[in-house]
Motif scaffolding. Structure first.
Motif, PDB file in Angstrom:
ATOM      1  N   TYR A 298       0.735  -1.304  -0.008  1.00  0.00           N
ATOM      2  CA  TYR A 298      -0.034  -0.007  -0.020  1.00  0.00           C
ATOM      3  C   TYR A 298       1.129   1.297   0.065  1.00  0.00           C
ATOM      4  O   TYR A 298       1.859   1.345   0.920  1.00  0.00           O
ATOM      5  CB  TYR A 298      -0.758   0.100   1.218  1.00  0.00           C
ATOM      6  CG  TYR A 298      -1.882  -1.294   1.205  1.00  0.00           C
ATOM      7  CD1 TYR A 298      -2.884  -1.259   0.658  1.00  0.00           C
ATOM      8  CD2 TYR A 298      -1.242  -2.286   1.922  1.00  0.00           C
ATOM      9  CE1 TYR A 298      -3.836  -2.344   0.573  1.00  0.00           C
ATOM     10  CE2 TYR A 298      -2.463  -3.369   2.054  1.00  0.00           C
ATOM     11  CZ  TYR A 298      -3.675  -3.211   1.534  1.00  0.00           C
ATOM     12  OH  TYR A 298      -4.397  -4.507   1.539  1.00  0.00           O
ATOM     13  N   LEU A 299       0.582   2.042  -0.946  1.00  0.00           N
ATOM     14  CA  LEU A 299       1.325   3.634  -1.132  1.00  0.00           C
ATOM     15  C   LEU A 299       0.513   4.538  -0.466  1.00  0.00           C
ATOM     16  O   LEU A 299      -0.710   4.415  -0.277  1.00  0.00           O
ATOM     17  CB  LEU A 299       1.628   3.685  -2.430  1.00  0.00           C
ATOM     18  CG  LEU A 299       2.502   2.562  -3.290  1.00  0.00           C
ATOM     19  CD1 LEU A 299       2.797   3.051  -4.533  1.00  0.00           C
ATOM     20  CD2 LEU A 299       3.992   2.240  -2.666  1.00  0.00           C
ATOM     21  N   ILE A 332       0.664  -7.131  -5.156  1.00  0.00           N
ATOM     22  CA  ILE A 332      -0.432  -6.215  -5.529  1.00  0.00           C
ATOM     23  C   ILE A 332       0.020  -4.966  -4.992  1.00  0.00           C
ATOM     24  O   ILE A 332       0.117  -4.820  -3.911  1.00  0.00           O
ATOM     25  CB  ILE A 332      -1.546  -7.013  -5.152  1.00  0.00           C
ATOM     26  CG1 ILE A 332      -1.857  -8.317  -5.590  1.00  0.00           C
ATOM     27  CG2 ILE A 332      -2.847  -6.041  -5.340  1.00  0.00           C
ATOM     28  CD1 ILE A 332      -2.908  -9.216  -4.928  1.00  0.00           C
ATOM     29  N   VAL A 333      -0.512  -3.869  -5.935  1.00  0.00           N
ATOM     30  CA  VAL A 333       0.181  -2.716  -5.265  1.00  0.00           C
ATOM     31  C   VAL A 333      -1.190  -1.682  -5.208  1.00  0.00           C
ATOM     32  O   VAL A 333      -2.303  -1.667  -6.223  1.00  0.00           O
ATOM     33  CB  VAL A 333       0.921  -1.761  -6.465  1.00  0.00           C
ATOM     34  CG1 VAL A 333       1.246  -0.461  -5.969  1.00  0.00           C
ATOM     35  CG2 VAL A 333       2.183  -2.817  -6.555  1.00  0.00           C
ATOM     36  N   ALA A 334      -1.548  -1.085  -4.185  1.00  0.00           N
ATOM     37  CA  ALA A 334      -2.709  -0.378  -4.053  1.00  0.00           C
ATOM     38  C   ALA A 334      -2.492   1.367  -3.560  1.00  0.00           C
ATOM     39  O   ALA A 334      -1.184   1.326  -2.743  1.00  0.00           O
ATOM     40  CB  ALA A 334      -3.678  -1.175  -3.058  1.00  0.00           C
ATOM     41  N   GLY A 335      -3.657   1.845  -3.584  1.00  0.00           N
ATOM     42  CA  GLY A 335      -3.432   3.220  -2.848  1.00  0.00           C
ATOM     43  C   GLY A 335      -3.859   3.359  -1.418  1.00  0.00           C
ATOM     44  O   GLY A 335      -4.383   2.161  -0.774  1.00  0.00           O
ATOM     45  N   PRO A 336      -3.887   4.491  -0.954  1.00  0.00           N
ATOM     46  CA  PRO A 336      -3.642   4.364   0.755  1.00  0.00           C
ATOM     47  C   PRO A 336      -5.528   4.483   1.032  1.00  0.00           C
ATOM     48  O   PRO A 336      -5.556   4.782   2.490  1.00  0.00           O
ATOM     49  CB  PRO A 336      -3.292   5.743   1.217  1.00  0.00           C
ATOM     50  CG  PRO A 336      -3.283   6.861  -0.322  1.00  0.00           C
ATOM     51  CD  PRO A 336      -3.370   5.490  -1.318  1.00  0.00           C
ATOM     52  N   SER A 337      -6.323   4.824   0.247  1.00  0.00           N
ATOM     53  CA  SER A 337      -7.572   5.264   0.531  1.00  0.00           C
ATOM     54  C   SER A 337      -8.572   4.113   1.045  1.00  0.00           C
ATOM     55  O   SER A 337      -8.300   3.032   0.724  1.00  0.00           O
ATOM     56  CB  SER A 337      -8.417   5.980  -0.509  1.00  0.00           C
ATOM     57  OG  SER A 337      -8.592   5.122  -1.473  1.00  0.00           O
ATOM     58  N   CYS A 338      -9.739   4.397   1.734  1.00  0.00           N
ATOM     59  CA  CYS A 338     -10.798   3.303   2.244  1.00  0.00           C
ATOM     60  C   CYS A 338     -11.645   3.286   1.052  1.00  0.00           C
ATOM     61  O   CYS A 338     -12.794   3.277   1.010  1.00  0.00           O
ATOM     62  CB  CYS A 338     -11.384   3.856   3.365  1.00  0.00           C
ATOM     63  SG  CYS A 338     -10.582   3.679   4.877  1.00  0.00           S
ATOM     64  N   ASP A 339     -11.136   2.742  -0.296  1.00  0.00           N
ATOM     65  CA  ASP A 339     -11.651   2.692  -1.557  1.00  0.00           C
ATOM     66  C   ASP A 339     -11.209   1.579  -2.131  1.00  0.00           C
ATOM     67  O   ASP A 339     -10.093   1.469  -2.514  1.00  0.00           O
ATOM     68  CB  ASP A 339     -11.825   3.799  -2.099  1.00  0.00           C
ATOM     69  CG  ASP A 339     -12.857   3.759  -3.382  1.00  0.00           C
ATOM     70  OD1 ASP A 339     -12.946   2.840  -4.257  1.00  0.00           O
ATOM     71  OD2 ASP A 339     -13.871   4.684  -3.264  1.00  0.00           O
TER      72      ASP A 339
END
Lengths: 390, 390
Positions: A298-299, A332-339
């Protein structure tokens, strides 16, 4: 530069952008930040211009509207393709002449057409009768070019049918424009963003050449072919160098539009993407289960804070960390939001160091285009992507 | 209210929100604007609270963080689920007590955990060992709940595996939390956003009930079940009324978690979506070819200026125009930007009036959630979605 994608050809001779790297290495950032190097923009402009020759470059402002970039491009002699009133205002504020700015959006608010006309803008795009009518009322007598749908794209980020009209309608719109007192000067099209090889332009140009000829045969004395954008950036897969690419494209254009008075090109991504790097940070590395093959990384930046073009995993940015010498594994790369939609790469995981952990810095290369202004205002309370221009 | 989707059941008794309609009718807007009615937020809070009974409502701030909404909800006694430091700060500024704010993002910056702890926040979410370690260092001794992946979603906007961990890991993380000196109080999960019927919760709750029992059997004295969000809004397909929906869900929870000390629910969309309407404008209506069956309708708002949830055509908003009494025809609906991805509804076209034209006002109903802050900073030079709270 290290390229981590398993399938990356990586044979494009990337020169380490040392001024950018030095700046990034010397500074700390407490939030995701795009650092843009104006000298790299200049270098790219000169390379593209050297290849494009007599064609006018209208920089697609939407790719990155940082005022310093616009000002630099004005100094270099660039023209501009604007998508909105605000982009036109920006160009004029930074010293562009109104005659060098085209209003290239085929969907314009009537009041913005009037405003642009009053500012001296004299070249407008259209792909429909209603748009021509709006232009005729609010910008009487100006030059218009008709945008066509060309459906033979081989681009990495192909375009939908959103823009343009078909051949018959385009020819008819030339007549409509004349009837409305406008000056129909030619056509535009778009091969699709991130068209990696110059030869991919050929089928599109063949089609356009035929339509051009049909317009001439119908008695229209056209003077402008606007070849749009599509100029690529390096995202890990091989692309032609900018000068050679541009020169090949123009050779193909000259062959198909013999003696055309004016050629316009609208590089956006191809002008600025490689001039920027995003400095991001790892927020968390985890697994969902003891049995998971993949880690989740998570970035602090995601699809809603600058990396919108990872939608559908279309654009695969290159990541670089200080641990790249360590053993690698799929993530797996993901963003920081609760979405849950804020996932960058899942279908095709990325290889990242097994030692990667929260707090590590990640450089995301060649992110100078379509990042800063795509960033959301305040999604999940996260600030927009910060921009530093050096 | 007119519902235009061919398949819309539309049997949910929508009461015309007259205060909102009166305001919108009495004002002109020169850019896309979200108008939020605080009284509708209050009404919805009371309806949900009446159904949820003893459960605590933690409003999911990310759905719409307008300060006036937060202040109103503080007055009504709501608690808050925050995704970031900025959202926590907002809640506290608007009068929320730190004990009533949970830090629900499972991906937190270490410095934000420390900041939240210093502000008095004492309840944190986690789904991984690394996150628990960060929390233990920066917020020693706080309560944590472990988020689980529940993969039996029937929601309209189902969640990915981005959040949560599996059963075995969750049980293990309870031990890890204890070892780290934290207070593991329970579990959370999410049935998926826009879960239209209460009975769709049953399979998820069954799974969670089993895990809860396993934790008790392993000696964990749990006190909290956080049932997350999923509370729906009316987008054209039938949903249960909020009070009845909430009551049904809580009945199912009580049956599966007998005697649980504390129940938390995190409505976001279900709290604010129906309290808002976006006032938009038609920029252009056109066809791409004389033979096209569909018209293209371009609005002044699109995927990058507030309507992000139209991605994949997942959320189908209801449109309303002054011409809705005229004959209808199928339209592809797109946003105003020079981006081919900025298309709202294409696979399933919308029925819109044949007489629709540039300049017409379009009301986009029930858009109070996940619109304003998803809007881009300045995409294509277009300003972010404006917000007016009445």
């Amino acid at each position: 530069m290290t390229v981590h994608f398993a399938d990356a050809a990586a044979s494009f001779p990337v020169v380490a952008p040392s001024r950018l790297d030095s700046f990034v290495a010397a500074h700390s950032f407490d939030k995701p930040t795009l650092v843009m190097d104006l000298d790299l923009v200049s270098r790219q402009y000169r390379a593209l211009k050297a290849g494009l020759g007599r064609a006018d470059i209208h920089y697609a402002v939407k790719a990155n509207p940082a005022p310093q970039i616009i000002a630099r491009l004005v100094d270099l002699g660039s023209h501009f393709d604007a998508a909105s009133r605000a982009e036109i205002a920006l160009c004029l504020e930074q010293g562009a002449e109104p005659r060098d700015v085209s209003f290239g959006n085929t969907i314009k608010r009537a009041s913005d057409i009037a405003w642009a006309f009053n500012q001296g803008i004299r070249l407008f795009a259209a792909d429909s009768e209603e748009e021509l009518e709006k232009i005729a009322v609010h910008a009487p007598g100006v030059s218009v070019y008709i945008r066509l749908i060309v459906e033979v794209s081989q681009a990495d980020w192909p375009l939908s049918r959103k823009f343009g009209c078909d051949r018959d309608m385009a020819l008819q719109l030339l007549d409509t424009a004349k009837t409305l007192g406008l000056n129909p000067v030619g056509f535009s099209f778009h091969v699709g963003s991130q068209t990696r090889r110059a030869e991919m332009w050929a089928p599109n140009l063949d089609v356009m050449g035929g339509i051009w000829q049909a317009a001439q045969d119908a008695g229209h004395d056209l003077s402008l072919i606007n070849i749009g954008g599509g100029f690529p950036a390096f995202y890990g897969e091989e692309i032609d160098a900018p000068k050679a690419y541009a020169a090949k494209v123009i050779d193909m254009v000259e062959a198909r539009f013999p003696g055309v008075a004016k050629i316009m090109a609208e590089p956006g991504r191809g002008m600025v993407a490689e001039a920027g790097v995003i400095v991001a940070e790892v927020m968390l590395v985890s697994r969902k289960s003891e049995r998971d093959m993949h880690r989740w990384v998570y970035l602090d930046i995601g699809r809603f804070s600058g990396l919108a073009e990872t939608e559908g995993e279309a654009i695969r940015y290159q990541f670089e960390t200080a641990r790249d010498g360590d053993a690698m594994g799929p993530c797996i790369v993901a963003g920081p939001s609760c979405d849950s939609a804020d996932v960058l790469y899942e279908k095709r995981p990325m290889q990242l160091p097994m030692t990667l952990r929260a707090g590590d810095r990640v450089l995301i290369r060649n992110t100078g285009a379509y990042t800063s202004t795509y960033s959301s205002v305040c999604f999940n309370g996260f600030p927009p992507l910060a921009v530093v221009v050096i």
